[in-house]
Design an enzyme around this catalytic site. Structure first.
Site, PDB file in Angstrom:
ATOM      1  CB  ILE A 139      -1.066  -0.080   1.182  1.00 15.41           C
ATOM      2  CG1 ILE A 139      -0.373  -0.100   2.447  1.00 15.41           C
ATOM      3  CG2 ILE A 139      -1.871  -1.000   1.176  1.00 15.41           C
ATOM      4  CD1 ILE A 139      -1.194   0.053   3.799  1.00 15.41           C
ATOM      5  CG  ASP A 140      -0.207   4.664  -2.525  1.00 16.97           C
ATOM      6  OD1 ASP A 140       0.535   3.642  -2.935  1.00 16.97           O
ATOM      7  OD2 ASP A 140      -1.292   5.203  -2.869  1.00 16.97           O
ATOM      8  NE  ARG A 141       7.549   7.770   3.130  1.00 13.88           N
ATOM      9  CZ  ARG A 141       8.823   8.456   2.788  1.00 13.88           C
ATOM     10  NH1 ARG A 141       9.285   8.427   1.754  1.00 13.88           N
ATOM     11  NH2 ARG A 141       9.663   8.737   3.860  1.00 13.88           N
ATOM     12  CB  THR A 143      -2.312   4.275   2.164  1.00 12.27           C
ATOM     13  OG1 THR A 143      -2.609   5.058   0.743  1.00 12.27           O
ATOM     14  CG2 THR A 143      -3.676   3.815   2.362  1.00 12.27           C
ATOM     15  CG  HIS A 242      -0.469   6.620  -6.705  1.00 11.14           C
ATOM     16  ND1 HIS A 242       0.378   7.582  -7.176  1.00 11.14           N
ATOM     17  CD2 HIS A 242       0.112   5.914  -5.571  1.00 11.14           C
ATOM     18  CE1 HIS A 242       1.646   7.515  -6.376  1.00 11.14           C
ATOM     19  NE2 HIS A 242       1.192   6.360  -5.500  1.00 11.14           N
TER      20      HIS A 242
END
Length: 323
Positions: A139-141, A143, A242
């Site tokens: 998962i995104d940094r 998030t 994203h």
């Protein structure tokens, strides 16, 4: 070093022989292994095989004496501070897998300018004599929320297959600026990446664009504070980089605190300048049978925002496995 006879475990079912060697003897080159196979020094159940031979549980692999450098050096002891940090993130664990609640701002893996990430902490979760846990997805940094780890390579393969087959149900919670119209639906907007490296952006793309990738996300408005803010439940139906962030922006309701895809919208006064996107729930087939559902509590900055907006959130339920 003498000849070893190693038994293939259930966890190693269907691995190719060369990948099995790469796992256990990572410094042995592909060329060296193929030479050993041609000479009959590596055998499976006493038979000559090629490097691409598929293995099955209970088979015996004959491993001849190998150069000393083919043995991996023992890993250094884990940093106790990093171990304490990652242990504090554990929401659920058993013999097959671990589920973490990753904080916002901590990257999943390393990269340019990233000095701390989940991947560098995983040695702290390695059991004595066992495997280092493996990341199943990312998962995104920015998030926060659920991150799934497999305790062994075989379990990692099973869980990765579940993600590929879309057998994993993922629900994210987000606070967005504005109110989407309609209040629920499916965003079917192809995406494309523009640029490279850390400056790369994901943008909506025309379906006829050869670089466009299909991207779909379901969304539902759970509550709203007038027309200024909305609380959304988001489910990515595809897995593009994203994706949820760009899809929310394409609705005209960027995620609150998004520094990359919400920059055109002035940040509202009084709210934390952090991404308000949280991987809330994962429901997936457990490798040992049944279905596991795990829910992650909200991070503090989102708890504060929910309170300011008057959104009521009940406590996250305990992990539940249904046979």
């Amino acid at each position: 070093m003498s000849v070893e006879n190693r038994i293939i475990s259930e966890d190693e079912a269907d691995l190719r022989l060369d990948r099995w060697f790469r796992r256990h003897y990572p410094n042995l080159t592909q060329g060296a292994l193929q030479k050993l196979c041609r000479k009959g020094q590596v055998r499976v159940d006493g038979k000559r095989v090629q490097a691409n031979h598929r293995l099955f549980p209970g088979q015996t692999v004959r491993v001849p004496p190998l150069p000393d450098q083919s043995r991996p050096a023992p890993p250094p002891p884990p940093d106790p501070n990093l171990t304490r940090r990652i242990e504090s993130m554990i929401l659920y664990q058993d013999d097959q897998l671990i589920v973490l609640n990753k904080p916002s701002g901590l990257a999943t893996q390393g990269g340019p300018g990233i000095h701390e990430h989940i991947d560098m902490m995983l040695d702290g979760l390695r059991p004595p004599g066992g495997d280092r846990p493996r990341l199943v997805h990312r998962i995104d940094r920015d998030t926060s929320g659920l991150l799934l780890l497999a305790r062994t390579p075989g379990i990692a393969a099973k869980l990765a297959a579940a993600f590929r087959s879309r057998s994993v149900e993922k629900t994210y919670w987000a606070i967005v600026v504005g109110r989407p119209m309609p209040g629920d639906g499916v965003i079917d907007q192809p995406l494309a990446k523009v640029g490279a490296g850390g400056a790369a952006l994901v943008v909506p793309a025309d379906r006829r664009d050869e670089d466009a990738q299909s991207a779909k996300s379901a969304y539902e408005t759970l509550d709203a504070a007038g027309k200024r803010f909305s609380w959304l439940a988001l489910s990515p139906l595809t897995g593009r980089t994203h994706q949820l962030r760009v899809h929310c922006e394409s609705l005209g309701t960027p995620i609150l605190g998004d520094p990359r895809y919400g920059a055109k919208t002035p940040h509202p006064t009084g709210f934390a300048k952090r991404l308000h996107l949280h991987a809330r729930t994962l429901t997936f087939p457990h490798p040992a049978g049944g279905t596991l559902s795990v829910t992650a509590p909200l991070p503090k900055h989102m708890v504060d925002t929910f309170r300011m907006l008057g959104f009521v959130v009940q406590a996250a339920p305990k992990p539940k496995r249904i046979s």
